[in-house]
Write a protein that holds these residues in place. Structure first.
Motif, short mmCIF file in Angstrom:
data_model
loop_
_atom_site.label_atom_id
_atom_site.label_comp_id
_atom_site.label_asym_id
_atom_site.label_seq_id
_atom_site.Cartn_x
_atom_site.Cartn_y
_atom_site.Cartn_z
N MET A 1 0.83 -1.19 0.00
CA MET A 1 0.00 0.00 0.00
C MET A 1 0.87 1.25 0.00
SD MET A 1 -3.26 1.13 2.30
CE MET A 1 -4.09 -0.37 2.02
N ASP A 3 2.76 2.32 -2.14
CA ASP A 3 2.85 2.99 -3.42
C ASP A 3 1.51 3.56 -3.89
OD1 ASP A 3 1.76 0.47 -3.86
OD2 ASP A 3 2.74 0.21 -5.80
N LEU A 4 0.49 3.55 -3.01
CA LEU A 4 -0.80 4.13 -3.33
C LEU A 4 -0.88 5.55 -2.80
CD1 LEU A 4 -3.28 1.27 -2.33
CD2 LEU A 4 -2.38 1.78 -4.61
N THR A 5 -1.62 6.39 -3.50
CA THR A 5 -1.91 7.72 -2.98
C THR A 5 -2.95 7.59 -1.87
OG1 THR A 5 -3.75 8.18 -4.49
CG2 THR A 5 -1.51 8.75 -5.26
N GLN A 8 -6.29 6.80 -3.47
CA GLN A 8 -6.39 5.40 -3.90
C GLN A 8 -6.62 4.50 -2.69
OE1 GLN A 8 -2.68 5.12 -5.99
NE2 GLN A 8 -3.52 5.99 -7.87
N ARG A 9 -5.95 4.80 -1.60
CA ARG A 9 -6.15 4.03 -0.37
C ARG A 9 -7.59 4.18 0.13
NH1 ARG A 9 -2.13 5.95 2.54
NH2 ARG A 9 -3.40 7.58 3.48
N LEU A 12 -9.82 2.04 -1.94
CA LEU A 12 -9.66 0.65 -1.56
C LEU A 12 -10.46 0.35 -0.29
CD1 LEU A 12 -8.12 -1.90 -2.46
CD2 LEU A 12 -6.29 -1.20 -0.91
N ASN A 47 -8.01 6.52 -11.01
CA ASN A 47 -7.53 5.97 -9.74
C ASN A 47 -8.12 4.59 -9.47
OD1 ASN A 47 -5.70 7.91 -8.20
ND2 ASN A 47 -7.29 9.26 -9.00
N THR A 50 -6.07 2.26 -11.44
CA THR A 50 -4.78 1.99 -10.81
C THR A 50 -4.88 0.85 -9.80
OG1 THR A 50 -3.99 4.24 -11.12
CG2 THR A 50 -2.94 2.97 -9.37
N VAL A 51 -5.91 0.88 -8.94
CA VAL A 51 -6.03 -0.20 -7.95
C VAL A 51 -6.42 -1.52 -8.61
CG1 VAL A 51 -6.37 1.30 -5.93
CG2 VAL A 51 -8.37 0.52 -7.23
N LYS A 54 -3.16 -2.91 -10.10
CA LYS A 54 -2.30 -3.44 -9.04
C LYS A 54 -2.89 -4.73 -8.44
CE LYS A 54 -0.27 0.97 -7.73
NZ LYS A 54 1.11 0.67 -8.06
N GLY A 75 -5.98 -7.36 -2.15
CA GLY A 75 -6.41 -6.07 -1.61
C GLY A 75 -6.71 -6.17 -0.12
#
Length: 92
Positions: A1, A3-5, A8-9, A12, A47, A50-51, A54, A75
């Motif tokens: 996590m 590397d997530l903004t 983005q977190r 999630l 965004n 992006t998740v 990943k 996740g």
């Protein structure tokens, strides 16, 4: 996590907190409520992609116009690791 903004977190966490596959619009509404501001599609969907890329979230189709998002095992593991890390520093 790591590397997530933060955004983005937050996406999630919202996706993980839903009981079932949730639409992008439902995610948008939840995040807008938290941020107390409108989130435009140009911010939300890249965004979410992006998740998905990943492999933290699975993306599928509910119908011809609506995608769904659902947390993956990876996740969930990332969230659990983050929560364990946070507990080292914040213990209420």
């Amino acid at each position: 996590m790591d590397d997530l903004t933060g955004f983005q977190r937050d996406l999630l966490y919202v996706i993980a907190g839903t009981e079932e596959e949730t639409s992008g619009q439902d995610i948008k509404e939840e995040v807008e409520q938290y941020y107390s501001t409108e989130i435009n599609h140009g911010r939300l969907y890249p965004n979410l992609d992006t998740v998905v890329n990943k492999e933290l979230v699975e993306k599928g189709q509910l119908d011809r116009r609506t995608n769904y998002y659902d947390i993956t095992d990876k996740g969930e593991e990332v969230i659990e690791n983050r929560r364990e890390w946070e507990e080292q520093y914040v213990d209420f």
